[in-house]
Design a protein around this motif. Structure first.
Motif, PDB file in Angstrom:
ATOM      1  N   PHE A  60       7.439  -2.330 -17.672  1.00  0.00           N
ATOM      2  CA  PHE A  60       7.071  -1.806 -16.501  1.00  0.00           C
ATOM      3  C   PHE A  60       6.587  -2.686 -15.459  1.00  0.00           C
ATOM      4  O   PHE A  60       6.777  -2.829 -14.326  1.00  0.00           O
ATOM      5  N   PRO A  61       5.584  -3.709 -16.226  1.00  0.00           N
ATOM      6  CA  PRO A  61       4.788  -4.728 -15.193  1.00  0.00           C
ATOM      7  C   PRO A  61       5.864  -5.648 -14.587  1.00  0.00           C
ATOM      8  O   PRO A  61       5.881  -5.929 -13.386  1.00  0.00           O
ATOM      9  N   THR A  62       6.864  -6.151 -15.212  1.00  0.00           N
ATOM     10  CA  THR A  62       7.876  -7.013 -14.868  1.00  0.00           C
ATOM     11  C   THR A  62       8.988  -6.416 -13.946  1.00  0.00           C
ATOM     12  O   THR A  62       9.541  -7.011 -12.910  1.00  0.00           O
ATOM     13  N   GLU A  63       9.209  -5.115 -14.394  1.00  0.00           N
ATOM     14  CA  GLU A  63      10.099  -4.274 -13.122  1.00  0.00           C
ATOM     15  C   GLU A  63       9.370  -4.164 -11.845  1.00  0.00           C
ATOM     16  O   GLU A  63      10.038  -4.297 -11.037  1.00  0.00           O
ATOM     17  N   ALA A  64       8.099  -3.833 -11.982  1.00  0.00           N
ATOM     18  CA  ALA A  64       7.412  -3.782 -10.565  1.00  0.00           C
ATOM     19  C   ALA A  64       7.345  -5.155 -10.128  1.00  0.00           C
ATOM     20  O   ALA A  64       7.550  -5.111  -8.631  1.00  0.00           O
ATOM     21  N   ALA A  65       6.972  -6.280 -10.645  1.00  0.00           N
ATOM     22  CA  ALA A  65       6.959  -7.663 -10.103  1.00  0.00           C
ATOM     23  C   ALA A  65       8.267  -7.909  -9.406  1.00  0.00           C
ATOM     24  O   ALA A  65       8.278  -8.632  -8.378  1.00  0.00           O
ATOM     25  N   SER A  66       9.237  -7.551  -9.993  1.00  0.00           N
ATOM     26  CA  SER A  66      10.865  -8.013  -9.344  1.00  0.00           C
ATOM     27  C   SER A  66      11.312  -6.963  -8.311  1.00  0.00           C
ATOM     28  O   SER A  66      12.178  -7.378  -7.774  1.00  0.00           O
ATOM     29  N   ASN A  67      10.403  -6.108  -8.162  1.00  0.00           N
ATOM     30  CA  ASN A  67      11.044  -4.783  -7.293  1.00  0.00           C
ATOM     31  C   ASN A  67       9.978  -4.423  -6.231  1.00  0.00           C
ATOM     32  O   ASN A  67       9.887  -3.192  -5.906  1.00  0.00           O
ATOM     33  N   GLY A  68       9.440  -5.358  -5.734  1.00  0.00           N
ATOM     34  CA  GLY A  68       8.411  -5.082  -4.488  1.00  0.00           C
ATOM     35  C   GLY A  68       7.198  -4.477  -4.670  1.00  0.00           C
ATOM     36  O   GLY A  68       6.484  -3.757  -3.854  1.00  0.00           O
ATOM     37  N   GLY A  69       6.627  -4.823  -6.141  1.00  0.00           N
ATOM     38  CA  GLY A  69       5.008  -4.275  -6.254  1.00  0.00           C
ATOM     39  C   GLY A  69       4.941  -3.002  -6.401  1.00  0.00           C
ATOM     40  O   GLY A  69       5.528  -2.028  -6.909  1.00  0.00           O
ATOM     41  N   ALA A  70       4.028  -2.828  -5.450  1.00  0.00           N
ATOM     42  CA  ALA A  70       3.494  -1.272  -5.136  1.00  0.00           C
ATOM     43  C   ALA A  70       4.620  -0.388  -4.780  1.00  0.00           C
ATOM     44  O   ALA A  70       4.484   0.896  -4.716  1.00  0.00           O
ATOM     45  N   ALA A  71       5.529  -0.865  -3.861  1.00  0.00           N
ATOM     46  CA  ALA A  71       6.576  -0.184  -3.415  1.00  0.00           C
ATOM     47  C   ALA A  71       7.427   0.642  -4.800  1.00  0.00           C
ATOM     48  O   ALA A  71       7.766   1.637  -4.743  1.00  0.00           O
ATOM     49  N   PHE A  72       7.676  -0.479  -5.882  1.00  0.00           N
ATOM     50  CA  PHE A  72       8.267   0.000  -6.837  1.00  0.00           C
ATOM     51  C   PHE A  72       7.314   1.043  -7.790  1.00  0.00           C
ATOM     52  O   PHE A  72       7.744   2.287  -8.287  1.00  0.00           O
TER      53      PHE A  72
END
Length: 455
Positions: free
Chosen positions: A35-47
């Motif tokens: 989850f954290p790396t998915e978020a980091a790679s996809n717009g942070g809070a947008a993801f």
């Protein structure tokens, strides 16, 4: 629920026990590193925002569907479909769910063993016994993989043999608070370290320009994966749930617990990544992407712990890998319970024997994987990436068009008396029959296209 008579299958002793067990099933290694790396790679809070929407708009309705099927039938996934309909196809869906649970557990046990072995790696690094630490950290060493897989499976089998209330519920009541305490302690520490601010900014400040279909599909896939839907675990856990309990409320608590822990994990991992960068650790690969998955957990972070040095590095490393081990164990428990429940119900084998024989059978596959870890990606893609959404899609079709949502609503009425007159009942019916199947189908098609047809 203490007034509910015990059955050979077992029951939960309390609503809290069920919620913690079901949340434990959902919370696993995917929440901590994927989850954290998915978020980091996809717009942070947008993801993060899209992920939260997906959890509640897709995962929550499907979870209610699985709980309803389980509690109404009081059966394992195969027996549940068989008892609620004369349709001959859907018991095969139950068998598919059991098979997915078996195969996911077979490789998950090996990865869980890695997390456990790294607790000792951190200790040996602190003691400056680097050769021993390197030996234990070598994932290509099949013998080390096998030993820790055996230890992890032994723990899982022991808990399952204890039964629903004395085994699963008692263990998760202990482990889930421990997991949360360790997660909070580590997060608070990291947030005040040099470099952490950049990770916090990326994680909490949305870049809405990155929202596109690819990001939405990634968030949907992560939501489905993290909630552990589609393989019969929630059907099985729901079958132990008492009639007095509110299914919608319980599903809401489980979903909140899962997304809450995923959010905290992001608040730990993203700042930790940038804290590592501030310490001179390389956090991007050659293509400029975040180091993710095993590379993040077993290479980048141990390097950070080593650079921290002293008792601080030791405590941080041991706590982190203990956190991962607990998260993994809460998931392996539910993964093993699915086939064990099937064997108990369908073949009338006592729980202690069923847990032992099924666990040892799966361990044989784990030992094969221990000596050929390249199999993990293939099994993961087949039974997790494809298998879980496929199971969820078929569960929605079964509930919406075979068993019918009207019967599910009648089941939900136990514990939620006025549910028929609420907006929730109407909205849930629409989502289960139309919205969820369509979105899950899109995820499946997109996933298959990306893996087999995209250049």
């Amino acid at each position: 629920m203490a007034d509910i008579p015990t059955t050979p299958r077992g029951n939960w002793d309390s609503k809290l026990g069920f919620i913690l067990a079901a949340a434990g099933s959902a919370v696993g290694l995917g929440n901590i590193w994927r989850f954290p790396t998915e978020a980091a790679s996809n717009g942070g809070a947008a993801f993060l925002l899209i992920y939260l929407a997906c959890c509640f708009l897709i995962g929550f309705p499907v979870m209610i569907a699985e709980m309803s099927i389980g509690r109404s039938s009081k059966k394992n996934p195969v027996g549940a479909f068989r008892s609620l309909s004369t349709n001959k196809f859907f018991p095969l869906v139950g068998i598919w769910g059991v098979l997915c649970g078996v195969m996911i557990l077979s490789f998950y046990t090996v990865i869980a063993g890695w997390t456990f072995s790294h607790v000792f790696v951190e200790i040996f690094v602190y003691a400056e016994m680097f050769e021993v630490a390197s030996f234990l950290a070598d994932f290509e060493n099949g013998y080390v993989n096998a030993v820790f897989a055996i230890l992890f499976m032994a723990c899982t089998i022991g808990i399952i043999r204890g039964g629903v209330s004395n085994g699963i519920e008692r263990a998760t009541k202990l482990m889930m608070p421990m997991l949360l305490i360790i997660l909070v302690i580590m997060t608070v520490y990291v947030l005040f370290q040099p470099g952490a601010g950049e990770g916090i900014e990326i994680y909490l400040y949305p870049d809405f320009s990155m929202i596109d279909m690819e990001l939405i599909l990634a968030a949907m896939g992560q939501a489905f994966f993290s909630l552990s839907l589609g393989m019969g675990a929630i059907i099985t856990y729901g079958s132990y749930l008492g009639k007095k309990e509110n299914i919608a409320e319980a599903a809401g608590f489980v979903t909140l617990a899962d997304v809450g822990i995923a959010f905290l994990a992001g608040l730990l991992i993203l700042p930790t990544i940038y804290m590592a960068q501030a310490e001179g650790v390389q956090i991007f690969d050659a293509e400029g992407n975040f180091l993710a998955g095993p590379a993040l957990i077993f290479q980048l972070l141990p390097e950070l712990f080593a650079q921290m040095g002293g008792i601080t590095g030791l405590l941080f490393g041991v706590l982190f890998f203990s956190l991962l081990s607990i998260a993994a164990l809460t998931s392996t428990i539910s993964l093993l319970e699915v086939p064990v429940s099937y064997v108990i119900d369908e073949h009338k084998i006592k729980r202690k024997s069923a847990a032992l024989y099924v666990g040892l059978g799966i361990l044989v596959i784990s030992l094969i994987i221990s000596f050929n870890t390249a199999l993990i990606d293939t099994i993961d893609f087949t039974f997790s990436v494809i298998g879980l959404p496929l199971g969820g899609l078929l569960i929605c079709i079964f509930l919406g068009y075979v068993w019918k949502t009207e019967n599910a609503i009648e089941e939900i009425k136990h514990g939620y008396e006025n549910v028929k007159d609420t907006f929730f009942a109407k909205a849930w019916t629409v989502f289960v029959k139309f919205v969820c199947p369509l979105i899950i189908l899109i995820i499946l098609i997109q996933t298959i296209y990306n893996n087999y047809f995209s250049s």
